[in-house]
Design a protein around this motif. Structure first.
Motif, PDB file in Angstrom:
ATOM      1  N   SER A  14      49.570  25.935   1.198  1.00 51.59           N
ATOM      2  CA  SER A  14      51.006  26.243   1.181  1.00 51.59           C
ATOM      3  C   SER A  14      51.465  26.702   2.554  1.00 51.59           C
ATOM      4  O   SER A  14      52.519  26.279   3.057  1.00 51.59           O
ATOM      5  CB  SER A  14      51.311  27.341   0.150  1.00 51.59           C
ATOM      6  OG  SER A  14      51.124  26.887  -1.171  1.00 51.59           O
ATOM      7  N   ARG A  15      50.682  27.556   3.180  1.00 50.82           N
ATOM      8  CA  ARG A  15      51.048  28.061   4.508  1.00 50.82           C
ATOM      9  C   ARG A  15      51.097  26.938   5.534  1.00 50.82           C
ATOM     10  O   ARG A  15      52.008  26.876   6.368  1.00 50.82           O
ATOM     11  CB  ARG A  15      50.076  29.158   4.958  1.00 50.82           C
ATOM     12  CG  ARG A  15      50.125  30.421   4.110  1.00 50.82           C
ATOM     13  CD  ARG A  15      49.407  31.569   4.807  1.00 50.82           C
ATOM     14  NE  ARG A  15      48.033  31.278   5.129  1.00 50.82           N
ATOM     15  CZ  ARG A  15      46.997  31.486   4.318  1.00 50.82           C
ATOM     16  NH1 ARG A  15      47.206  31.995   3.115  1.00 50.82           N
ATOM     17  NH2 ARG A  15      45.762  31.214   4.703  1.00 50.82           N
ATOM     18  N   ALA A  16      50.109  26.044   5.486  1.00 52.11           N
ATOM     19  CA  ALA A  16      50.090  24.926   6.429  1.00 52.11           C
ATOM     20  C   ALA A  16      51.360  24.087   6.288  1.00 52.11           C
ATOM     21  O   ALA A  16      51.963  23.681   7.291  1.00 52.11           O
ATOM     22  CB  ALA A  16      48.851  24.066   6.201  1.00 52.11           C
ATOM     23  N   LEU A  17      51.773  23.839   5.074  1.00 52.88           N
ATOM     24  CA  LEU A  17      52.964  23.030   4.825  1.00 52.88           C
ATOM     25  C   LEU A  17      54.231  23.719   5.325  1.00 52.88           C
ATOM     26  O   LEU A  17      55.081  23.099   5.974  1.00 52.88           O
ATOM     27  CB  LEU A  17      53.075  22.733   3.329  1.00 52.88           C
ATOM     28  CG  LEU A  17      54.297  21.951   2.861  1.00 52.88           C
ATOM     29  CD1 LEU A  17      54.430  20.637   3.608  1.00 52.88           C
ATOM     30  CD2 LEU A  17      54.213  21.702   1.354  1.00 52.88           C
ATOM     31  N   LEU A  23      58.014  24.108  12.191  1.00 58.59           N
ATOM     32  CA  LEU A  23      57.738  23.635  13.546  1.00 58.59           C
ATOM     33  C   LEU A  23      58.528  22.381  13.888  1.00 58.59           C
ATOM     34  O   LEU A  23      58.961  22.190  15.030  1.00 58.59           O
ATOM     35  CB  LEU A  23      56.250  23.333  13.706  1.00 58.59           C
ATOM     36  CG  LEU A  23      55.305  24.495  13.978  1.00 58.59           C
ATOM     37  CD1 LEU A  23      53.866  24.038  13.837  1.00 58.59           C
ATOM     38  CD2 LEU A  23      55.539  25.059  15.375  1.00 58.59           C
ATOM     39  N   ASN A  24      58.709  21.523  12.887  1.00 56.02           N
ATOM     40  CA  ASN A  24      59.325  20.230  13.129  1.00 56.02           C
ATOM     41  C   ASN A  24      60.806  20.174  12.754  1.00 56.02           C
ATOM     42  O   ASN A  24      61.389  19.089  12.732  1.00 56.02           O
ATOM     43  CB  ASN A  24      58.537  19.146  12.391  1.00 56.02           C
ATOM     44  CG  ASN A  24      57.194  18.883  13.041  1.00 56.02           C
ATOM     45  OD1 ASN A  24      57.114  18.260  14.085  1.00 56.02           O
ATOM     46  ND2 ASN A  24      56.129  19.393  12.426  1.00 56.02           N
ATOM     47  N   ILE A 201      40.992  28.320  17.187  1.00 52.25           N
ATOM     48  CA  ILE A 201      41.919  29.054  16.323  1.00 52.25           C
ATOM     49  C   ILE A 201      43.046  29.658  17.158  1.00 52.25           C
ATOM     50  O   ILE A 201      44.230  29.559  16.805  1.00 52.25           O
ATOM     51  CB  ILE A 201      41.177  30.148  15.527  1.00 52.25           C
ATOM     52  CG1 ILE A 201      40.226  29.518  14.505  1.00 52.25           C
ATOM     53  CG2 ILE A 201      42.174  31.084  14.830  1.00 52.25           C
ATOM     54  CD1 ILE A 201      39.312  30.518  13.825  1.00 52.25           C
ATOM     55  N   ASP A 202      42.684  30.284  18.265  1.00 53.62           N
ATOM     56  CA  ASP A 202      43.696  30.869  19.158  1.00 53.62           C
ATOM     57  C   ASP A 202      44.627  29.794  19.723  1.00 53.62           C
ATOM     58  O   ASP A 202      45.838  30.011  19.845  1.00 53.62           O
ATOM     59  CB  ASP A 202      43.026  31.628  20.298  1.00 53.62           C
ATOM     60  CG  ASP A 202      42.407  32.948  19.848  1.00 53.62           C
ATOM     61  OD1 ASP A 202      42.821  33.460  18.781  1.00 53.62           O
ATOM     62  OD2 ASP A 202      41.523  33.463  20.552  1.00 53.62           O
ATOM     63  N   THR A 208      51.522  26.810  17.556  1.00 50.96           N
ATOM     64  CA  THR A 208      52.407  26.847  16.384  1.00 50.96           C
ATOM     65  C   THR A 208      53.238  28.129  16.304  1.00 50.96           C
ATOM     66  O   THR A 208      53.848  28.410  15.285  1.00 50.96           O
ATOM     67  CB  THR A 208      51.590  26.685  15.091  1.00 50.96           C
ATOM     68  OG1 THR A 208      50.581  27.710  15.048  1.00 50.96           O
ATOM     69  CG2 THR A 208      50.918  25.325  15.032  1.00 50.96           C
ATOM     70  N   ALA A 209      53.228  28.914  17.397  1.00 52.68           N
ATOM     71  CA  ALA A 209      54.032  30.138  17.439  1.00 52.68           C
ATOM     72  C   ALA A 209      55.516  29.774  17.492  1.00 52.68           C
ATOM     73  O   ALA A 209      55.895  28.737  18.030  1.00 52.68           O
ATOM     74  CB  ALA A 209      53.641  30.958  18.669  1.00 52.68           C
TER      75      ALA A 209
END
Length: 236
Positions: A14-17, A23-24, A201-202, A208-209
């Motif tokens: 869910s978070r990824a989506l 972002l887009n 990861i960083d 994606t910030a």
């Protein structure tokens, strides 16, 4: 067409989506579905997703579930999505597909098995299962080693040696973020051997910030609750 995203922010896919949409610049309505309260079993949600899982979307009259399928669909349906997320080049796309397919049977199986059976199970009215947690941890550690030595390459900061993140980078890092639920010492012992993974990861967080931290804020609130519970247990 209006887009509704049914999600639980404690759910890694869910978070990824949600991050991907923000972002887009994809306009959407977030519809919260609290798994711990059983809202995914409600009849109205079953009409959206008969499998009773999050995330799911309704785009106009079109309904879709399974996070990777949704991400692929949105990357293809919205022309404003940058090509690096899901390239039009078929060979580059196939490389991303290979990581996404690998994810389900390896990293996700290990992470979910370990975190759920060691920490999250009581929130769903189930006991912790140390044996299942140990089995999940083995799969998780093996999966992290594979990312560290195979999927991450020297010629790029992201998976498959890419210079920009793809759907696979976002999906896998959100999966690894579930380790925030476990004790910090356990988390560090699992991740610290994999230096390439830690840097990656960083890199994904930076790329994606600010949306990565925004969407993960709920996870960190629950993490604080678990830490207080562990401290209270240790004191007593």
């Amino acid at each position: 067409m209006s887009l509704k995203v049914y999600a639980d922010r404690l759910s890694q896919p869910s978070r990824a989506l949600l991050i991907f949409c923000k972002l887009n610049g994809i306009e959407f309505e977030e519809v919260p579905v609290d798994l711990s309260k059983g809202q995914h079993k409600a009849p109205e949600f079953e009409e959206v997703n008969p499998m009773k899982q999050v995330p799911a979307i309704v785009h106009g009259t079109f309904k879709l579930f399974e996070s990777h399928a949704i991400l692929r669909y949105l990357a293809s349906a919205f022309p404003e999505v940058a090509d690096h997320w899901y390239p039009t080049d078929l060979q580059k796309r196939a490389k991303i597909e290979s990581v996404l397919d690998w994810h389900h049977s390896n990293l996700r199986r290990g992470s979910a098995g370990y975190v759920f059976n060691s920490v999250l199970a009581p929130a769903f009215g189930l006991p912790v299962n140390p044996q299942a947690a140990a089995e999940g941890k083995k799969v998780l550690s093996c999966s992290l080693a594979t990312i560290d030595t195979f999927w991450l390459q020297k010629d790029g900061s992201f998976l498959n040696g890419n210079s920009q993140p793809s759907l696979a980078d976002l999906s896998l890092v959100c999966e690894i973020m579930q380790l925030e639920f476990v004790d910090e010492k356990d988390r560090d012992s699992i991740l610290s051997p994999h230096k390439n993974v830690l840097k990656w990861i960083d890199d994904v967080k930076s790329a994606t910030a600010p949306h990565f931290d925004e969407i993960h804020a709920t996870l960190f609130k629950v993490k604080e609750m678990f830490e207080k519970q562990r401290s209270a247990g240790a004191s007593s």
